[in-house]
Motif scaffolding. Structure first.
Motif, PDB file in Angstrom:
ATOM      1  N   MET A 151     -38.174  63.440  25.422  1.00  0.00           N
ATOM      2  CA  MET A 151     -38.393  61.890  25.214  1.00  0.00           C
ATOM      3  C   MET A 151     -39.215  61.169  26.380  1.00  0.00           C
ATOM      4  O   MET A 151     -39.899  60.401  25.831  1.00  0.00           O
ATOM      5  N   LYS A 152     -39.033  61.569  27.561  1.00  0.00           N
ATOM      6  CA  LYS A 152     -39.887  60.855  28.625  1.00  0.00           C
ATOM      7  C   LYS A 152     -41.288  61.354  28.223  1.00  0.00           C
ATOM      8  O   LYS A 152     -42.377  60.652  28.601  1.00  0.00           O
ATOM      9  N   LYS A 153     -41.559  62.561  27.705  1.00  0.00           N
ATOM     10  CA  LYS A 153     -42.917  63.250  27.490  1.00  0.00           C
ATOM     11  C   LYS A 153     -43.592  62.166  26.556  1.00  0.00           C
ATOM     12  O   LYS A 153     -44.648  61.931  26.566  1.00  0.00           O
ATOM     13  N   TYR A 154     -42.952  61.716  25.475  1.00  0.00           N
ATOM     14  CA  TYR A 154     -43.468  61.107  24.212  1.00  0.00           C
ATOM     15  C   TYR A 154     -43.560  59.496  24.819  1.00  0.00           C
ATOM     16  O   TYR A 154     -44.463  58.577  24.386  1.00  0.00           O
ATOM     17  N   LEU A 155     -42.860  59.134  25.853  1.00  0.00           N
ATOM     18  CA  LEU A 155     -43.117  57.750  26.094  1.00  0.00           C
ATOM     19  C   LEU A 155     -44.246  57.471  27.161  1.00  0.00           C
ATOM     20  O   LEU A 155     -44.968  56.634  27.160  1.00  0.00           O
ATOM     21  N   SER A 156     -44.575  58.835  28.028  1.00  0.00           N
ATOM     22  CA  SER A 156     -45.830  58.600  28.870  1.00  0.00           C
ATOM     23  C   SER A 156     -47.082  58.745  27.952  1.00  0.00           C
ATOM     24  O   SER A 156     -48.034  57.991  28.127  1.00  0.00           O
ATOM     25  N   ILE A 157     -46.942  59.563  26.854  1.00  0.00           N
ATOM     26  CA  ILE A 157     -48.122  59.632  25.970  1.00  0.00           C
ATOM     27  C   ILE A 157     -48.323  58.051  25.205  1.00  0.00           C
ATOM     28  O   ILE A 157     -49.492  57.473  24.881  1.00  0.00           O
ATOM     29  N   LEU A 158     -47.277  57.486  24.745  1.00  0.00           N
ATOM     30  CA  LEU A 158     -47.385  56.350  24.104  1.00  0.00           C
ATOM     31  C   LEU A 158     -47.849  55.038  25.178  1.00  0.00           C
ATOM     32  O   LEU A 158     -48.685  54.315  24.713  1.00  0.00           O
ATOM     33  N   LEU A 159     -47.368  55.156  26.228  1.00  0.00           N
ATOM     34  CA  LEU A 159     -48.125  54.124  27.363  1.00  0.00           C
ATOM     35  C   LEU A 159     -49.495  54.419  27.515  1.00  0.00           C
ATOM     36  O   LEU A 159     -50.101  53.482  27.676  1.00  0.00           O
ATOM     37  N   ALA A 160     -49.740  55.513  27.587  1.00  0.00           N
ATOM     38  CA  ALA A 160     -51.157  55.887  27.667  1.00  0.00           C
ATOM     39  C   ALA A 160     -52.284  55.372  26.451  1.00  0.00           C
ATOM     40  O   ALA A 160     -53.266  54.722  26.896  1.00  0.00           O
ATOM     41  N   ILE A 161     -51.545  55.503  25.498  1.00  0.00           N
ATOM     42  CA  ILE A 161     -52.442  55.095  24.206  1.00  0.00           C
ATOM     43  C   ILE A 161     -52.564  53.751  24.298  1.00  0.00           C
ATOM     44  O   ILE A 161     -53.580  52.988  24.112  1.00  0.00           O
ATOM     45  N   ILE A 162     -51.225  52.998  24.703  1.00  0.00           N
ATOM     46  CA  ILE A 162     -51.541  51.475  24.645  1.00  0.00           C
ATOM     47  C   ILE A 162     -52.537  50.985  25.826  1.00  0.00           C
ATOM     48  O   ILE A 162     -53.235  50.206  25.557  1.00  0.00           O
ATOM     49  N   GLY A 163     -52.593  51.766  26.982  1.00  0.00           N
ATOM     50  CA  GLY A 163     -53.550  51.352  27.939  1.00  0.00           C
ATOM     51  C   GLY A 163     -54.729  51.385  27.473  1.00  0.00           C
ATOM     52  O   GLY A 163     -55.850  50.522  27.917  1.00  0.00           O
ATOM     53  N   ILE A 164     -55.055  52.677  26.958  1.00  0.00           N
ATOM     54  CA  ILE A 164     -56.572  52.768  26.356  1.00  0.00           C
ATOM     55  C   ILE A 164     -56.982  51.736  25.388  1.00  0.00           C
ATOM     56  O   ILE A 164     -57.937  51.372  25.527  1.00  0.00           O
ATOM     57  N   ALA A 165     -56.023  51.399  24.468  1.00  0.00           N
ATOM     58  CA  ALA A 165     -56.292  50.570  23.469  1.00  0.00           C
ATOM     59  C   ALA A 165     -56.510  49.205  24.104  1.00  0.00           C
ATOM     60  O   ALA A 165     -57.279  48.491  23.640  1.00  0.00           O
ATOM     61  N   PHE A 166     -55.732  48.835  25.031  1.00  0.00           N
ATOM     62  CA  PHE A 166     -55.912  47.486  25.645  1.00  0.00           C
ATOM     63  C   PHE A 166     -57.252  47.584  26.634  1.00  0.00           C
ATOM     64  O   PHE A 166     -57.847  46.320  26.378  1.00  0.00           O
ATOM     65  N   ALA A 167     -57.505  48.668  27.194  1.00  0.00           N
ATOM     66  CA  ALA A 167     -59.019  48.485  27.906  1.00  0.00           C
ATOM     67  C   ALA A 167     -60.114  48.443  26.729  1.00  0.00           C
ATOM     68  O   ALA A 167     -60.986  47.755  27.057  1.00  0.00           O
ATOM     69  N   ILE A 168     -59.882  48.921  25.722  1.00  0.00           N
ATOM     70  CA  ILE A 168     -61.173  49.015  24.843  1.00  0.00           C
ATOM     71  C   ILE A 168     -61.269  47.588  24.269  1.00  0.00           C
ATOM     72  O   ILE A 168     -62.276  46.949  24.016  1.00  0.00           O
TER      73      ILE A 168
END
Length: 254
Positions: A1-18
């Motif tokens: 579960m923690k693994k998926y949460l980390s991936i989601l946060l990373a995707i959100i951070g990349i999207a915000f940066a773009i």
């Protein structure tokens, strides 16, 4: 579960940066102009940079007399006719000189009037002195006739000496009065010549003062600079209150 949460946060951070990069790259829209820009109403135009020059020749206008600018009657781009006023140099000092010249002229005219009055008085005095001489000469002639008559009678021993002596003294006194009256005539005529000389001097002085006043009036008129010919004002590099020179400068005054 923690693994998926980390991936989601990373995707959100990349999207915000773009998203942030795209927002920052946008150019701000230009602000609307304060005034409506000029619109070209011609179908065909030619644009270019350059200097406005007169069709004939530019004339740099400087005052004939240096001084402080008191008034400016034109502005840039004005059309002027020959003789129109352009600007005026302060004339307060010149007007003061003219006022002084007017006072001196009035004094000279008063001196002329006084001299003319003195001439009239001296003329009357001379006429009176001449009449007095004629009257005394008539009395002298009577006294001489009496002496001549008494002398004959005295020599004949009929007339006493004291009577004859009295007639001689009366004749001598009459002769002295005639000489004194003739001297008075000469003095009166001498005074007349003196008054006439004073009158001529006053008249000459008046002519000079009037010429001086005319010179000051001409200078006063020159303090107002006029247009030498018809034209348009291209540059106006003077302001009220500035001191300007009559010599040419690199930057024309007008």
């Amino acid at each position: 579960m923690k693994k998926y949460l980390s991936i989601l946060l990373a995707i959100i951070g990349i999207a915000f940066a773009i998203y942030w990069v795209k927002i920052s790259a946008r150019k701000p829209s230009p602000a609307p102009p304060l005034n409506e820009p000029a619109r070209n109403t011609f179908e065909k135009t030619i644009a270019g940079a350059g200097l406005i020059e007169a069709a004939g020749r530019n004339i740099s206008i400087a005052p004939p007399i240096p001084g402080q600018v008191a008034d400016i009657y034109i502005k840039e781009n004005d059309l002027v006719k020959k003789g129109d006023r352009l600007y005026r140099i302060d004339d307060s000092e010149q007007r003061a000189r003219i006022a002084t010249a007017e006072a001196e002229i009035a004094r000279a005219e008063a001196a002329i009037a006084t001299a003319q009055t003195d001439i009239a008085n001296q003329t009357a005095a001379e006429m009176s002195a001449v009449a007095n001489v004629e009257q005394l000469k008539a009395l002298l002639a009577d006294a001489e006739q009496i002496v001549e008559s008494n002398e004959k009678v005295y020599k004949d021993g009929v007339l006493p000496y004291i009577t004859y002596s009295s007639s001689v003294k009366a004749r001598d006194a009459a002769r002295a009065r005639v000489q004194q009256a003739e001297a008075q005539v000469i003095q009166t005529r001498s005074q007349m010549e003196s008054v006439k000389a004073r009158l001529r001097e006053a008249e000459t002085n008046l002519v000079l003062l009037k010429a001086r006043r005319q010179e000051l009036l001409v200078t006063l008129d020159r303090l107002v600079v006029h247009a030498p010919q018809d034209g348009r004002v291209l540059q106006l590099n003077i302001r009220t209150g500035e001191f300007v020179q009559s010599s040419p400068t690199l930057t024309p005054l007008l």
